[in-house]
Design an enzyme around this catalytic site. Structure first.
Site, PDB file in Angstrom:
ATOM      1  N   THR A   1       1.037  -1.266   0.279  1.00 41.14           N
ATOM      2  CA  THR A   1      -0.104   0.063  -0.042  1.00 41.14           C
ATOM      3  C   THR A   1       0.991   1.355   0.037  1.00 41.14           C
ATOM      4  O   THR A   1       0.483   2.022  -0.646  1.00 41.14           O
ATOM      5  CB  THR A   1      -0.818   0.049   1.114  1.00 41.14           C
TER       6      THR A   1
ATOM      7  N   TYR B   1      -8.024   0.797  -3.284  1.00 36.49           N
ATOM      8  CA  TYR B   1      -6.960   1.179  -4.184  1.00 36.49           C
ATOM      9  C   TYR B   1      -6.200   0.047  -4.663  1.00 36.49           C
ATOM     10  O   TYR B   1      -6.747  -0.969  -4.269  1.00 36.49           O
ATOM     11  CB  TYR B   1      -6.085   2.107  -3.366  1.00 36.49           C
TER      12      TYR B   1
ATOM     13  N   THR C   1       1.625  -4.424   4.147  1.00 40.56           N
ATOM     14  CA  THR C   1       1.320  -4.648   5.591  1.00 40.56           C
ATOM     15  C   THR C   1       0.983  -6.022   5.794  1.00 40.56           C
ATOM     16  O   THR C   1       1.233  -6.239   7.154  1.00 40.56           O
ATOM     17  CB  THR C   1       0.438  -3.569   6.184  1.00 40.56           C
ATOM     18  N   ASP C   2       0.280  -6.489   5.040  1.00 40.10           N
ATOM     19  CA  ASP C   2      -0.268  -7.943   5.250  1.00 40.10           C
ATOM     20  C   ASP C   2       0.710  -8.976   5.819  1.00 40.10           C
ATOM     21  O   ASP C   2       0.576  -9.542   6.764  1.00 40.10           O
ATOM     22  CB  ASP C   2      -0.882  -8.563   3.962  1.00 40.10           C
TER      23      ASP C   2
ATOM     24  N   LYS D   1       0.122  -7.006  12.744  1.00 34.37           N
ATOM     25  CA  LYS D   1      -0.867  -6.126  12.262  1.00 34.37           C
ATOM     26  C   LYS D   1      -1.945  -7.019  13.067  1.00 34.37           C
ATOM     27  O   LYS D   1      -2.837  -7.667  12.706  1.00 34.37           O
ATOM     28  CB  LYS D   1      -1.192  -6.314  10.951  1.00 34.37           C
TER      29      LYS D   1
ATOM     30  N   GLU E   1      -2.105 -27.991  28.990  1.00 33.26           N
ATOM     31  CA  GLU E   1      -3.610 -28.598  28.658  1.00 33.26           C
ATOM     32  C   GLU E   1      -3.174 -29.838  27.760  1.00 33.26           C
ATOM     33  O   GLU E   1      -4.187 -30.986  27.667  1.00 33.26           O
ATOM     34  CB  GLU E   1      -4.512 -27.857  27.941  1.00 33.26           C
TER      35      GLU E   1
HETATM   36  N1  DAS Z   1      -2.339  -5.933   0.277  1.00 41.03           N
HETATM   37  C1  DAS Z   1      -1.662  -5.148   1.422  1.00 41.03           C
HETATM   38  C2  DAS Z   1      -0.402  -5.586   1.112  1.00 41.03           C
HETATM   39  O1  DAS Z   1       0.566  -5.513   0.171  1.00 41.03           O
HETATM   40  C3  DAS Z   1      -1.694  -3.662   1.215  1.00 41.03           C
HETATM   41  C4  DAS Z   1      -1.104  -2.995   2.346  1.00 41.03           C
HETATM   42  O2  DAS Z   1      -1.799  -3.023   3.206  1.00 41.03           O
HETATM   43  O3  DAS Z   1       0.332  -2.727   2.194  1.00 41.03           O
HETATM   44  O4  DAS Z   1       0.207  -6.045   2.208  1.00 41.03           O
END
Ligand code: DAS
Length: 358
Positions: free
Chosen positions: A41, A55, A121-122, A194, A315
């Site tokens: 992103t 986007y 970010t994923d 995240k 457990e």
């Molecule tokens: N699809 C997500 C990624 O590329 C977009 C982001 O949040 O960066 O990890």
């Protein structure tokens, strides 16, 4: 007046220095920071300024990212390189190896003082942990992303990138392992994940950030507690392939189907994203015991995240079953460590040591 008595050459040097200073170009040596771009992103673009969540990721090239934050040159001598241009949900083990080797090679260069990796970010948390495990450098390596594309109102990418370069350029970030800067915070790549999928305050560490970065200045409040980078037994330069490891979720009415299918598909370890303390349904335990008997490692993590850890022999009789607990690592981070650790050992007790130390 004193000024007119100065010889012309000295005067021109003074003027040049003054002008340079006003342009933010400082005479003193600045840190040399390389930005490796992979997509996400932070390189995204939306149709309008109102599109903060709609986007396309991985569109803007690294030179435009750098040009979009001219103030970077006040922090460091910055140059960029486009390693990939993908959304990070599409990262593979091969991407991790390629990126890791690229970072290691740069870190060995005398003309590189710090490295920034722009990333989706994923799976940013997986890449950051992987690099924390396999890079043998104490130079700052900072992974950064953004939750909104640069085309949106209140986009967070510019400041996140500015902060990442500031951290990569500062000597006090050395030796702290791979870092992640998001939303004014500095996290260790080991702990951060995240936790929100659509807000700028998305990245959290269960044990808290290491510090903050404000107006280009770092403020540290704690140090990493686990082995990393120069203290690691793993080495990216000796790694060409990661072990296949998969994750199966625990929940009510769970069945052994997914675990068996992953093992059939070649998984050398299964991460159980268990309920509570990594608990395993009675309907699943026999299948895991059978798979363990066939040499598949069983690693209990938890779907419960945000602070706490899976306790061995609580457990489930892990000693009796020869299973491993992921300690405080969430399932996706447990997969990263297992995929690296299995390149060095197939012994469950050795794996358990590694899960306690990294
Ligand atoms: N699809 C997500 C990624 O590329 C977009 C982001 O949040 O960066 O990890």
């Amino acid at each position: 007046m004193t000024l007119f008595r100065i010889r012309p050459i000295a005067l021109s040097c003074l003027l040049a220095a003054g002008l340079a200073g006003s342009l933010g170009v400082h005479a003193e040596d600045k840190a040399r920071v390389v930005i490796l771009a992979t997509g996400g992103t932070i390189a995204g673009a939306g149709a309008s300024v109102a599109n903060s969540a709609t986007y396309q990721a991985a569109k803007v090239p690294v030179d435009k990212l750098i040009a979009g934050v001219p103030e970077l040159k006040n922090l460091a001598d910055v140059r960029g390189d486009q390693v990939f241009q993908i959304a990070s949900e599409s990262f593979t083990n091969e991407h991790l190896i390629t990126l890791g080797k690229r970072v290691a090679a740069l870190a060995r260069q005398a003309d590189v003082d710090g490295i920034v990796i722009t990333h989706g970010t994923d799976t940013l948390e997986e890449t950051a942990y992987f690099l924390n495990l396999v890079l043998k450098t104490d130079k700052p390596v900072v992974v950064v992303g953004s939750m909104r594309p640069g085309t949106a109102m209140s986009a967070d990418g510019m400041l996140n990138l500015y902060n990442a370069v500031a951290v990569a350029a500062t000597k006090d970030a050395a030796g702290k392992g791979v870092l992640v800067t998001m939303n004014d915070e500095i996290h260790t790549g080991r702990d951060v994940s995240k936790t929100v999928n659509i807000k700028t305050e998305a990245f959290k560490s269960p044990w808290g950030p290491l510090g903050m970065i404000v107006e280009g200045k770092t403020y540290w409040f704690r140090a990493p507690a686990k082995r990393h980078t120069t203290g690691t037994e793993f080495d990216i330069d000796k790694l060409d392939k990661l072990a296949p490891v998969d994750i199966a979720y625990g929940y009510g009415n769970a069945t052994p189907t997914a675990y068996k299918a992953f093992a059939e598909g070649g998984a050398r370890a299964l991460i159980h994203a268990g309920t509570g303390n990594g608990s395993v349904s009675g309907a699943v335990v026999p299948a895991l015991q059978e798979l363990r008997g066939k040499g598949v490692q069983i690693i209990r993590s938890s779907r419960v995240v945000g602070g706490g850890f899976v306790l061995r022999n609580a457990e489930q009789p892990d000693d009796k079953y020869d299973w491993v607990v992921a300690h405080d690592l969430n399932p996706q981070k447990a997969r990263i460590l297992a995929s690296v650790a299995l390149t060095k050992t197939s012994d469950a007790k050795e794996l358990q040591r590694m899960f306690m130390e990294y």
